[in-house]
Design a protein around this motif. Structure first.
Motif, PDB file in Angstrom:
ATOM      1  N   ALA A   1      -1.789  15.316  -9.567  1.00 11.78           N
ATOM      2  CA  ALA A   1      -2.579  14.367 -10.353  1.00 11.78           C
ATOM      3  C   ALA A   1      -2.830  13.091  -9.561  1.00 11.78           C
ATOM      4  O   ALA A   1      -3.931  12.533  -9.606  1.00 11.78           O
ATOM      5  N   TYR A   2      -1.828  12.630  -8.824  1.00 13.19           N
ATOM      6  CA  TYR A   2      -1.964  11.390  -8.053  1.00 13.19           C
ATOM      7  C   TYR A   2      -3.094  11.497  -7.035  1.00 13.19           C
ATOM      8  O   TYR A   2      -3.896  10.567  -6.872  1.00 13.19           O
ATOM      9  N   ASN A   3      -3.164  12.622  -6.344  1.00 15.52           N
ATOM     10  CA  ASN A   3      -4.163  12.774  -5.289  1.00 15.52           C
ATOM     11  C   ASN A   3      -5.586  12.846  -5.830  1.00 15.52           C
ATOM     12  O   ASN A   3      -6.539  12.687  -5.064  1.00 15.52           O
ATOM     13  N   LYS A   4      -5.740  13.052  -7.124  1.00 21.09           N
ATOM     14  CA  LYS A   4      -7.070  13.067  -7.737  1.00 21.09           C
ATOM     15  C   LYS A   4      -7.479  11.684  -8.245  1.00 21.09           C
ATOM     16  O   LYS A   4      -8.583  11.529  -8.754  1.00 21.09           O
ATOM     17  N   CYS A   5      -6.576  10.715  -8.122  1.00 21.75           N
ATOM     18  CA  CYS A   5      -6.830   9.383  -8.690  1.00 21.75           C
ATOM     19  C   CYS A   5      -6.795   8.277  -7.638  1.00 21.75           C
ATOM     20  O   CYS A   5      -6.597   7.111  -7.983  1.00 21.75           O
ATOM     21  N   LYS A   6      -6.990   8.616  -6.369  1.00 19.08           N
ATOM     22  CA  LYS A   6      -6.874   7.607  -5.307  1.00 19.08           C
ATOM     23  C   LYS A   6      -8.188   6.893  -5.019  1.00 19.08           C
ATOM     24  O   LYS A   6      -8.178   5.736  -4.596  1.00 19.08           O
TER      25      LYS A   6
ATOM     26  N   GLU B   1      -3.116   4.383  -1.505  1.00 19.34           N
ATOM     27  CA  GLU B   1      -2.952   5.081  -0.240  1.00 19.34           C
ATOM     28  C   GLU B   1      -3.092   4.071   0.893  1.00 19.34           C
ATOM     29  O   GLU B   1      -3.541   2.938   0.703  1.00 19.34           O
ATOM     30  N   LEU B   2      -2.703   4.496   2.077  1.00 23.04           N
ATOM     31  CA  LEU B   2      -2.695   3.572   3.211  1.00 23.04           C
ATOM     32  C   LEU B   2      -4.091   3.236   3.699  1.00 23.04           C
ATOM     33  O   LEU B   2      -4.408   2.074   3.963  1.00 23.04           O
ATOM     34  N   ASN B   3      -4.924   4.237   3.824  1.00 23.25           N
ATOM     35  CA  ASN B   3      -6.239   4.033   4.418  1.00 23.25           C
ATOM     36  C   ASN B   3      -7.292   4.823   3.650  1.00 23.25           C
ATOM     37  O   ASN B   3      -7.775   5.855   4.121  1.00 23.25           O
ATOM     38  N   GLY B   4      -7.625   4.349   2.457  1.00 26.27           N
ATOM     39  CA  GLY B   4      -8.706   4.975   1.711  1.00 26.27           C
ATOM     40  C   GLY B   4     -10.058   4.584   2.293  1.00 26.27           C
ATOM     41  O   GLY B   4     -10.160   3.716   3.156  1.00 26.27           O
TER      42      GLY B   4
ATOM     43  N   ARG C   1       0.855  -1.181   0.000  1.00 23.60           N
ATOM     44  CA  ARG C   1       0.000   0.000   0.000  1.00 23.60           C
ATOM     45  C   ARG C   1       0.894   1.236   0.000  1.00 23.60           C
ATOM     46  O   ARG C   1       1.772   1.378   0.852  1.00 23.60           O
ATOM     47  N   ALA C   2       0.663   2.121  -0.927  1.00 25.16           N
ATOM     48  CA  ALA C   2       1.479   3.332  -1.056  1.00 25.16           C
ATOM     49  C   ALA C   2       1.011   4.403  -0.076  1.00 25.16           C
ATOM     50  O   ALA C   2      -0.146   4.420   0.347  1.00 25.16           O
ATOM     51  N   ASP C   3       1.919   5.276   0.286  1.00 21.95           N
ATOM     52  CA  ASP C   3       1.588   6.420   1.139  1.00 21.95           C
ATOM     53  C   ASP C   3       2.032   7.680   0.414  1.00 21.95           C
ATOM     54  O   ASP C   3       3.210   8.039   0.443  1.00 21.95           O
TER      55      ASP C   3
END
Length: 518
Positions: free
Chosen positions: A371-376, A477-480, A342-344
């Motif tokens: 861009a990454y934070n809009k695709c989680k 992400e770690l905790n979506g 899991r990515a952080d």
């Protein structure tokens, strides 16, 4: 009466013999292109097997006491970013150590002087010990970390992962090259040049993240590295006694200076900058101190009296340090479905630290994290891979993705050799290929297996799905609010495509490791 250590050691060496039923040269499984016959070997150290085992047993007892105490006491959780990253990291560490042990067994059967073979055989035992230590650390994490998925397939992942390809290519190159080159590649570069920045630097990082078992593992391994460095120096100065070996050693040193940088150096930079939350020095600062000041500025200078010149691409390597870890992070985060952790993603605090340590960082890499934070969120049906245009090409020599020194200005190139087109990530890898093209012939690469395959099918085939058969091991992400599943990937409608090859370059302008032009 106890014999003096030197006399006792000489008596043990005298047990070595040449059989009468074959010629001396036939006793060795491989013949080296280096001239080693009749050279007086430099003995790296005088150690008897009984003393060696006693010393290693003491270290084993100390380390496994730490591991047992950690399992029983549960002294708080380590940083999740680090523990998730170690699913990828530890799997590759164990593979590298095991491969190194295989190489030392090969060296003990291929290099004639008994003094060198003694050192190689003890190092073989060391490397097997190291692999076991890291496998035990994997097992410990699988038992104690609250999300063990990823740790349970770590060794499989090391064998088929698109990020692990760099480490596999590095060790396969070590294992299949000339026996003397094997010693130089492993003992001089991976263990002398990068040992401190790796084992000492990452030990400090592990403690800072609260992972004391990993720190103990790294430090007990590092305590063996002095012997391995001694083996490398002994091999070098032994073969440099014959002037005919000087150009051969120069060629190997030039090659592995670059090969170590694009593999071991790259991995260490990524781990130190992007798998940590509590940081001290940057990966660039650590590399400049441990690798470029101490190794190239100290150890390497001692070779000048033998006529050895500095590596031709040293300035290029140092220039890449400004972007090495960041370009790697764009890849490993951008390709998160193809990984088993899991990515952080980076926070505002992380970005502030990067801007301080690497001025101009945000102007070069801020676009990616925005861009990454809009695709989680899987409900948005957006995946960062689509925003990046898919996965890049991979170098046929080192297996680096063609995104270095930066994704926007990478040095990847196509070139013709032997009537066929090939792809390299850099002039350095192109020169290595041209010098020894047979060494880098490929069979079936990633795109041969997965071109035109839908993303969820690829992830399932690679084995990166949790026990329910649907939820992905890798997550952005770690905790979506919820985990991504294969059906979420299908809704993104992403198909793996082989990218267009990079532009061709004129191979006649490439300077090889020996200084010639092809």
């Amino acid at each position: 009466m106890t014999l003096q250590i030197t006399k006792a050691y000489d008596r043990v060496k005298a047990i070595d013999w040449n059989p009468s039923y074959i010629e001396t040269d036939e006793k060795y499984l491989e013949q080296s292109r280096f001239f080693v016959k009749d050279l007086k070997p430099v003995d790296p150290f005088k150690t008897f097997i009984r003393e060696y085992f006693k010393m290693e047993q003491e270290k084993e007892n100390r380390h496994y006491s730490v591991l047992e105490a950690s399992s029983r006491l549960h002294q708080g959780q380590a940083e999740a970013r680090w523990m998730e990253g170690m699913k990828f990291g530890l799997s590759n560490f164990a593979f590298v150590e095991y491969s190194a042990g295989r190489q030392m067994g090969r060296m003990a059967r291929s290099v004639a002087p008994v003094e060198l073979r003694q050192g190689y055989m003890m190092q073989m035992i060391d490397e097997m010990r190291h692999a076991q230590l890291e496998l035990n650390n994997l097992r410990h994490n699988m038992r104690t970390w609250h999300d063990p998925a990823g740790y349970d397939i770590a060794l499989k992942g090391a064998g088929n992962n698109v990020g692990s390809g760099m480490f596999r290519a590095m060790m396969e190159d070590c294992t299949t090259c000339d026996p003397i080159e094997t010693a130089i590649s492993l003992q001089v570069f991976l263990e002398t040049a990068y040992s401190n920045v790796f084992f000492v630097g990452l030990s400090s990082a592990a403690v800072a993240q609260g992972d004391h078992t990993m720190a103990s593992t790294f430090l007990t391994i590092q305590s063996d590295e002095a012997r391995h460095m001694a083996n490398g120096w002994a091999t070098l100065v032994t073969v440099l006694q014959d002037d005919r070996n000087v150009p051969l050693v120069q060629e190997v040193l030039d090659k592995w200076s670059w090969r170590a940088h694009v593999s071991f150096g790259l991995g260490n930079a990524l781990f130190q900058d992007y798998f940590t939350k509590k940081r001290t020095e940057s990966a660039k600062e650590a590399s400049l101190r441990w690798v470029y000041d101490e190794f190239y500025g100290g150890f390497y200078q001692k070779l000048e009296r033998y006529g050895i010149r500095p590596p031709p691409r040293l300035d290029e390597q140092m220039a890449e340090l400004d972007d090495l870890s960041h370009a790697a992070a764009v890849y490993i985060f951008g390709a998160w479905p193809f990984f088993y952790h899991r990515a952080d993603p980076m926070t505002a605090e992380d970005m502030e630290w990067f801007e301080k340590k690497y001025p101009g960082w945000y102007s070069r890499y801020g676009w990616f994290w925005e861009a990454y934070n809009k695709c989680k969120d899987p409900d948005d049906k957006q995946i960062i891979l689509a925003q990046l245009g898919g996965l890049p090409n991979f170098c046929e020599v080192c297996q680096r993705p063609l995104i270095f020194p930066t994704p926007a200005t990478h040095s990847g190139r196509s070139f013709m050799h032997g009537g066929k087109a090939h792809i390299a990530c850099s002039p350095g890898c192109q020169a290595i290929y041209i010098n020894d093209p047979q060494h880098y012939q490929t069979d079936r690469g990633f795109y041969d297996l997965y071109h035109d395959k839908e993303l969820s099918e690829v992830v399932d085939h690679m084995g990166y799905v949790r026990d329910d058969g649907e939820t992905l091991i890798g997550q952005p992400e770690l905790n979506g609010k919820r985990m991504w599943r294969r059906e979420d990937l299908r809704r993104c409608d992403f198909v793996v495509k082989r990218p267009e090859p990079p532009p061709f370059v004129d191979g006649s302008l490439i300077v090889t490791a020996t200084g010639g032009r092809h």
